[in-house]
Design an enzyme around this catalytic site. Sequence first.
Site, PDB file in Angstrom:
ATOM      1  N   LYS B 100     -96.974  17.963-115.620  1.00 64.23           N
ATOM      2  CA  LYS B 100     -95.743  17.296-116.045  1.00 64.23           C
ATOM      3  C   LYS B 100     -95.996  16.793-117.453  1.00 64.23           C
ATOM      4  O   LYS B 100     -96.757  15.847-117.648  1.00 64.23           O
ATOM      5  CB  LYS B 100     -95.380  16.138-115.102  1.00 64.23           C
ATOM      6  CG  LYS B 100     -94.203  15.318-115.603  1.00 64.23           C
ATOM      7  CD  LYS B 100     -93.851  14.174-114.686  1.00 64.23           C
ATOM      8  CE  LYS B 100     -92.940  13.181-115.401  1.00 64.23           C
ATOM      9  NZ  LYS B 100     -92.520  12.066-114.530  1.00 64.23           N
ATOM     10  N   GLY B 161     -87.692   4.222-115.021  1.00 60.58           N
ATOM     11  CA  GLY B 161     -87.766   2.888-114.444  1.00 60.58           C
ATOM     12  C   GLY B 161     -86.484   2.091-114.476  1.00 60.58           C
ATOM     13  O   GLY B 161     -86.457   0.951-114.016  1.00 60.58           O
ATOM     14  N   ALA B 188     -86.545  10.923-113.408  1.00 59.35           N
ATOM     15  CA  ALA B 188     -86.471   9.592-114.049  1.00 59.35           C
ATOM     16  C   ALA B 188     -85.059   9.020-114.033  1.00 59.35           C
ATOM     17  O   ALA B 188     -84.077   9.732-114.184  1.00 59.35           O
ATOM     18  CB  ALA B 188     -86.986   9.617-115.479  1.00 59.35           C
ATOM     19  N   GLY B 189     -85.025   7.720-113.830  1.00 60.13           N
ATOM     20  CA  GLY B 189     -83.762   6.990-113.903  1.00 60.13           C
ATOM     21  C   GLY B 189     -82.965   6.959-112.617  1.00 60.13           C
ATOM     22  O   GLY B 189     -81.917   6.319-112.541  1.00 60.13           O
ATOM     23  N   THR B 211     -89.994   4.790-108.952  1.00 67.15           N
ATOM     24  CA  THR B 211     -89.736   3.353-108.855  1.00 67.15           C
ATOM     25  C   THR B 211     -88.749   3.003-107.753  1.00 67.15           C
ATOM     26  O   THR B 211     -88.943   2.015-107.033  1.00 67.15           O
ATOM     27  CB  THR B 211     -89.208   2.829-110.208  1.00 67.15           C
ATOM     28  OG1 THR B 211     -90.073   3.286-111.253  1.00 67.15           O
ATOM     29  CG2 THR B 211     -89.180   1.306-110.221  1.00 67.15           C
TER      30      THR B 211
END
Lengths: 62, 261
Positions: B100, B161, B188-189, B211
């Site tokens: 990644k 995050g 992400a997000g 997260t």
Amino acid sequence: MNGAATEVTATTLSALLSELGLAEAGPVATALNETFVPAPAREGTALNPGDRVEVLSPRQGG
Amino acid sequence: MTTFYGTALATRLMLGTALYPSPAVLAGAFRTSGASVATVSLRREGGALAGGGRAGDDFWRLIRELGVHVLPNTAGCHTIKEAVTTAQMAREVFQTPWIKLEIIGNAETLQPDPFALPEAARLLTEDGFQVFPYTTEDLILAEHLLEAGCEVLMPWGAPIGTGLGLTNPYGLRTLRARFPDIPMVVDAGIGLPSHAAQAMEMGFDAILLNTAVAKAGDPAQMALAFARAVEAGLLASAADPMEPRDMAAPSTPVIGKAFLE
């Protein structure tokens, strides 16, 4: 070593790992002066004053 | 069938391994969700300098016991050189060509560096890596990454995050439409299962998050919720969703209704 000034007696990368107790057990990866050093090349990789060594191991990641 | 560098995944949920309250909770999240990929990283191991012991060993044992595919990252790298060296180190430790590729362009927003990313991807591809680039939804950047040899793209939903979900659905839809055959992971997000379902309904192929599960009050249950959302979105996408329209249209037949003249 890992970003901190460190005094060692080892003169090769493989000897440094032994000196630090990192030669056995699980895997670590090494870099010298920001360049990857594969495990088989550690023994032949000499250390000199001022060299920057990184020793990394598996950790949590996102 | 969608594959990621030739690998078909049992489920389309990829989970990060950071920020969990304990290794047992981490393992629970993977077990309940059936996530098929775990992202991992490399960090400094001090040995005798750090009081002895091997911080990485227990973690690596735990990940291997999960029996999932491992996707090492270059998280925190800010330059091409750092990312390439980290990737090379990760390949040796984790014994996988998958990487990644993360090159951070701004420490506050954690946005990918769109100028460094294609060059790093090209160097890594030439070196035999199978690159999963953490990128934005930008079409031209995507083109450059594909030209650099990437066969998978990982556009963000929102900055890492934040849990904001898909902040630019138009951009993501456009990216999906422009490259219909490239496996794409929204990474992400993602904050809620509904965000994951939304991305999958758009036709994205997998979801990578960390997260939102690790910081939930009950990570295992949240991981299960995400697994079901990803599955629902995948089924919906394959079922060819209806086109929305502005004007109402009755679903109950009008013909045969009583009291009509």
